[in-house]
Design an enzyme around this catalytic site. Structure first.
Site, PDB file in Angstrom:
ATOM      1  CD  GLU A 187      10.791 -12.224  39.216  1.00  0.00           C
ATOM      2  OE1 GLU A 187      10.191 -13.254  38.840  1.00  0.00           O
ATOM      3  OE2 GLU A 187      10.686 -11.781  40.372  1.00  0.00           O
ATOM      4  CE  LYS A 212       6.480 -20.131  40.595  1.00  0.00           C
ATOM      5  NZ  LYS A 212       5.641 -20.330  41.777  1.00  0.00           N
ATOM      6  CB  VAL A 239      13.838 -14.871  42.671  1.00  0.00           C
ATOM      7  CG1 VAL A 239      15.156 -14.523  43.347  1.00  0.00           C
ATOM      8  CG2 VAL A 239      12.877 -13.687  42.689  1.00  0.00           C
ATOM      9  CG  ASP A 265       5.581 -24.125  49.379  1.00  0.00           C
ATOM     10  OD1 ASP A 265       6.750 -23.991  48.984  1.00  0.00           O
ATOM     11  OD2 ASP A 265       4.587 -23.878  48.673  1.00  0.00           O
ATOM     12  CB  SER A 298      10.472 -19.899  47.760  1.00  0.00           C
ATOM     13  OG  SER A 298      10.960 -19.500  46.489  1.00  0.00           O
ATOM     14  CB  ALA A 299      13.622 -23.160  44.505  1.00  0.00           C
ATOM     15  CG  ASP A 300      12.698 -17.376  44.798  1.00  0.00           C
ATOM     16  OD1 ASP A 300      12.842 -18.102  43.797  1.00  0.00           O
ATOM     17  OD2 ASP A 300      11.825 -16.491  44.887  1.00  0.00           O
ATOM     18  CE  LYS A 341       2.682  -9.458  46.962  1.00  0.00           C
ATOM     19  NZ  LYS A 341       3.319  -9.890  45.722  1.00  0.00           N
TER      20      LYS A 341
HETATM   21  N1  PSU Z   1       6.536 -12.770  45.244  1.00  0.00           N
HETATM   22  C1  PSU Z   1       6.000 -11.630  44.776  1.00  0.00           C
HETATM   23  N2  PSU Z   1       5.868 -11.479  43.412  1.00  0.00           N
HETATM   24  C2  PSU Z   1       6.272 -12.444  42.525  1.00  0.00           C
HETATM   25  C3  PSU Z   1       6.854 -13.644  43.062  1.00  0.00           C
HETATM   26  C4  PSU Z   1       6.976 -13.764  44.422  1.00  0.00           C
HETATM   27  O1  PSU Z   1       5.632 -10.766  45.546  1.00  0.00           O
HETATM   28  O2  PSU Z   1       6.125 -12.276  41.301  1.00  0.00           O
HETATM   29  C5  PSU Z   1       7.353 -14.706  42.115  1.00  0.00           C
HETATM   30  C6  PSU Z   1       8.878 -14.569  41.899  1.00  0.00           C
HETATM   31  O3  PSU Z   1       9.193 -14.923  40.578  1.00  0.00           O
HETATM   32  C7  PSU Z   1       9.432 -15.598  42.863  1.00  0.00           C
HETATM   33  C8  PSU Z   1       8.391 -16.694  42.759  1.00  0.00           C
HETATM   34  O4  PSU Z   1      10.730 -16.064  42.522  1.00  0.00           O
HETATM   35  O5  PSU Z   1       7.153 -15.995  42.689  1.00  0.00           O
HETATM   36  C9  PSU Z   1       8.426 -17.653  43.941  1.00  0.00           C
HETATM   37  O6  PSU Z   1       7.598 -18.756  43.691  1.00  0.00           O
HETATM   38  P1  PSU Z   1       7.631 -20.019  44.681  1.00  0.00           P
HETATM   39  O7  PSU Z   1       7.115 -19.490  45.994  1.00  0.00           O
HETATM   40  O8  PSU Z   1       6.746 -21.044  44.066  1.00  0.00           O
HETATM   41  O9  PSU Z   1       9.072 -20.431  44.775  1.00  0.00           O
HETATM   42 MN    MN Z   2       6.825 -23.540  46.740  1.00  0.00          MN
END
Ligand code: PSU
Ligand code: MN
Length: 285
Positions: free
Chosen positions: A7, A68, A88, A122, A124-126, A143
């Site tokens: 990524e 992003k 991701v 919230d 994540s879309a992951d 994390k």
């Molecule tokens: N967690 C980490 N390091 C990162 C990310 C998450 O420890 O770099 C990044 C990854 O690219 C992940 C994104 O897909 O943050 C998730 O963001 P969000 O929570 O806004 O979906």
């Molecule tokens: Mn989010």
């Protein structure tokens, strides 16, 4: 040759310059050295690319204000011909479209800890992407600033098998053990490949999560990291952040609070995950 996707949000938003650029090159090098082909994913001038050139990676590592890009941002960057660093979620979607079924990163996004009782968290879309896109995701867990029990529940509900690589415990990025169990333990790349083949043979949608603990010598025990996470969360709440800003802010704040130690752990686990993904690539080919 089996390709391994990488990524770019971790390059643009997850690590400071120049460590980010060095790490991006190192991960590609590790994958090549183990006989697979790296494909760092990103968006350049509105083009979705699986296999960025060295020059393009450098651009995403150095340019200020790289967007992003998660799933919902894909139509925007394409229509407006923008540059973007893929999360991701966006990375695995672009990867599967390019015929790649293996991906390595550091940490995935998850369900955030809910600060306001009664308000939905919230998410994540992951996680949603893992549930629908057929890619093996090699990571160091997520994390502990996230709600890890809720994150694992989400994956269970949506049919994502969670493998612990050489462990029965779900790793928490900096720490090897979150105290939560994985669905099954695999001790070799061949075992992971077998599960993947079985999943494909059943036509089951979605990905597979392979969680690899940070190498022991670089681990930060949870007792040491938890107070700093609490502080970072309190700061982000005070700053009133929303949506896509939350994760980058928290990552930056924890890096500030922990200093070199977290950077070292972060780099070590990313390199390690590149090695594991390359080994799985060999087992798949
Ligand atoms: N967690 C980490 N390091 C990162 C990310 C998450 O420890 O770099 C990044 C990854 O690219 C992940 C994104 O897909 O943050 C998730 O963001 P969000 O929570 O806004 O979906
Ligand atoms: Mn989010």
């Amino acid at each position: 040759m089996t390709r391994v996707a990488l990524e770019s949000t971790v390059i643009s938003h997850g690590l400071p310059y120049p460590d980010n650029l060095k790490l991006a090159r190192e991960m590609e090098e590790i994958i090549r050295r183990h006989g697979a082909e790296p494909a760092t994913v990103g968006v350049i001038g509105g083009e979705l690319i699986a296999g960025l050139s060295e020059e393009q990676i450098e651009r995403l590592a150095t340019a200020a204000d790289v967007r992003k890009v998660s799933r919902r941002d894909l139509p925007v960057v394409v229509a407006r011909k923008l540059d973007g660093a893929t999360t991701v979620a966006a990375t695995i979607w672009i990867a599967q479209r390019a015929g790649i079924e293996l991906f390595a990163t550091g940490g995935i996004g998850g369900v955030h800890r809910s600060s306001t009782p009664g308000m939905s968290a919230d998410v994540s879309a992951d996680l949603q992407e893992l549930a629908q896109t057929p890619v093996i995701v090699v990571c160091a867990g997520a994390k502990a600033l996230l709600d890890l029990p809720a994150t694992l529940e989400y994956l269970e509900t949506h049919g994502v098998t969670v493998i612990g690589y050489g462990t029965e415990a779900f790793p928490a990025f900096y720490s090897r053990d979150s105290g939560l169990p994985v669905d099954l333990r695999c001790d070799s790349p061949q075992e992971v490949a077998e599960i993947w083949r079985a999943k494909r043979s059943l036509d089951l949608a979605g990905g597979l999560l392979v969680a690899v603990p940070v190498p022991e010598e670089d681990e930060i025990p949870s007792a040491a990291i938890e107070p700093l996470i609490e502080r970072a969360l309190a700061d982000s709440e005070a700053a009133g952040l929303r949506s896509a800003e939350v994760t980058p802010y928290l990552l930056r704040r924890i890096a500030e609070l922990t200093g070199d130690r977290s950077l070292r752990a972060n780099l070590a686990l990313l390199r390690n995950n590149a090695r594991v993904a390359a080994a799985i690539a060999a087992a798949l080919s």
